[in-house]
Design an enzyme around this catalytic site. Structure first.
Site, PDB file in Angstrom:
ATOM      1  N   SER A 180       0.821  -1.216   0.000  1.00 19.33           N
ATOM      2  CA  SER A 180       0.000   0.000   0.000  1.00 19.33           C
ATOM      3  C   SER A 180       0.856   1.268   0.000  1.00 19.33           C
ATOM      4  O   SER A 180       0.344   2.351  -0.244  1.00 19.33           O
ATOM      5  CB  SER A 180      -0.963   0.002   1.196  1.00 19.33           C
ATOM      6  OG  SER A 180      -0.251  -0.040   2.419  1.00 19.33           O
TER       7      SER A 180
ATOM      8  N   ASP B 263      16.708   0.605   2.611  1.00 21.99           N
ATOM      9  CA  ASP B 263      16.369   1.569   3.659  1.00 21.99           C
ATOM     10  C   ASP B 263      16.201   2.949   3.029  1.00 21.99           C
ATOM     11  O   ASP B 263      16.996   3.353   2.173  1.00 21.99           O
ATOM     12  CB  ASP B 263      17.472   1.594   4.714  1.00 21.99           C
ATOM     13  CG  ASP B 263      17.038   2.258   6.006  1.00 21.99           C
ATOM     14  OD1 ASP B 263      16.630   3.439   5.967  1.00 21.99           O
ATOM     15  OD2 ASP B 263      17.120   1.605   7.060  1.00 21.99           O
TER      16      ASP B 263
ATOM     17  N   ASN C 223      18.078  -4.171  15.974  1.00 23.50           N
ATOM     18  CA  ASN C 223      17.816  -3.305  17.128  1.00 23.50           C
ATOM     19  C   ASN C 223      16.625  -3.851  17.917  1.00 23.50           C
ATOM     20  O   ASN C 223      15.651  -4.334  17.323  1.00 23.50           O
ATOM     21  CB  ASN C 223      17.521  -1.877  16.675  1.00 23.50           C
ATOM     22  CG  ASN C 223      18.687  -1.254  15.914  1.00 23.50           C
ATOM     23  OD1 ASN C 223      19.844  -1.502  16.236  1.00 23.50           O
ATOM     24  ND2 ASN C 223      18.378  -0.457  14.903  1.00 23.50           N
TER      25      ASN C 223
ATOM     26  N   HIS D 165      13.100  -6.358  12.215  1.00 22.04           N
ATOM     27  CA  HIS D 165      13.788  -6.127  10.949  1.00 22.04           C
ATOM     28  C   HIS D 165      15.291  -6.271  11.128  1.00 22.04           C
ATOM     29  O   HIS D 165      15.852  -5.883  12.149  1.00 22.04           O
ATOM     30  CB  HIS D 165      13.434  -4.764  10.353  1.00 22.04           C
ATOM     31  CG  HIS D 165      13.597  -3.599  11.279  1.00 22.04           C
ATOM     32  ND1 HIS D 165      12.744  -3.356  12.348  1.00 22.04           N
ATOM     33  CD2 HIS D 165      14.527  -2.602  11.313  1.00 22.04           C
ATOM     34  CE1 HIS D 165      13.130  -2.254  12.979  1.00 22.04           C
ATOM     35  NE2 HIS D 165      14.222  -1.784  12.380  1.00 22.04           N
TER      36      HIS D 165
END
Length: 211
Positions: free
Chosen positions: A111, A128, A184, A197
Site C-alpha cells: 500500500s 532503507d 535493534n 527487521h
C-alpha cells in the site's frame, strides 16, 4: 431512499400533468381516427406506467440498505479485499499479543511504495529509505513479530531464514568485502519500528564499537 421518493413523486406528478391533456388529445385523435398519433400517445402512457412500476418494485433494495443486494455486495467486497497479510496478522496476534500495524505492514501489503529487492512467502528485503552506508537494506518477516525479544523458540526456522536471505541478498549486492548485520531491540537498542527487521549495511569500512 429520500431521492427515490422525490423522483417518484415528480414522476407521478408529471404523469398526472401529462395525463389530463393526453386524455383530451386521445379523445380528439380517436375522433379523428389518426392511427399514427394515437400510437404515439399510447406508447407514452405505457412508458410512464412501466417507469412507475419499476420504482415501486425496487424501492426496498438500495445499495447500503438492508436488502439482499446490499448484503451480497458487502460480502463480495470483503472477499476481494481480504489478503494473506490479514491471516498473518491474526496468527501474530495469537502468538505475540496484538502488535499494532506499522509502516512495514504497508510495505508488505504494497500500500506504500518501497524498493523491494527480494521477497518470498516468509519475508521480503527492501532498501532503507535513510541509508547509513552505500548499501543498506532491511529484511523483515511477513509475520509481524514486534521485536527480536518477542520471538518464540519455535520461530527458530523463520529467524534462520531471515539471516540466510540477508546473506544471499548481500551477495546479490556484491558485498564481497563484508558487511554488518544489525537487529535493534527496544528503547536501549534504538528500535524505531516495532516490526522485527534485520539491517544489512555494507560498501564501506565499519567502525567499532558502534554508536
Amino acid at each position: 431512499m429520500y431521492l427515490r421518493n422525490i423522483f417518484r413523486a415528480q414522476l407521478v406528478g408529471t404523469r398526472a400533468c401529462l395525463l389530463n391533456p393526453l386524455q383530451h388529445a386521445f379523445r380528439a385523435e380517436v375522433a379523428a381516427l389518426n392511427p399514427t398519433r394515437l400510437l404515439i400517445i399510447i406508447n407514452i402512457l405505457i412508458a410512464l406506467t412501466v417507469a412507475e412500476h419499476f420504482l415501486s418494485k425496487h424501492s426496498g433494495s438500495s445499495v447500503g440498505g438492508c436488502g439482499e443486494a446490499s448484503a451480497s455486495l458487502h460480502q463480495e467486497r470483503s472477499l476481494c479485499t481480504k489478503r494473506d497479510e490479514v491471516k498473518l496478522a491474526e496468527e501474530a496476534s495469537k502468538r505475540y499479543g496484538s502488535p499494532g500495524p506499522t509502516i512495514f505492514s504497508k510495505v508488505i501489503d504494497k500500500s506504500i511504495p518501497a524498493d523491494i529487492i527480494y521477497e518470498d512467502d516468509k519475508c521480503l528485503a527492501f532498501r532503507d529509505i535513510s541509508p547509513q552506508a552505500p548499501v543498506h537494506f532491511l529484511v523483515i518477516p511477513r509475520v509481524p513479530i514486534p521485536r527480536i525479544s518477542a520471538a518464540r523458540d519455535d520461530d527458530a526456522e523463520l529467524l534462520g531464514h531471515l539471516l540466510v536471505v540477508a546473506k544471499n541478498v548481500a551477495k546479490q549486492e556484491s558485498l564481497s568485502e563484508g558487511y554488518r548485520v544489525v537487529i535493534n531491540d527496544g528503547k536501549h537498542g534504538s528500535q524505531s519500528v516495532y516490526h522485527l527487521h534485520v539491517h544489512v549495511l555494507g560498501g564501506r569500512q565499519m567502525a567499532w564499537p558502534p554508536g
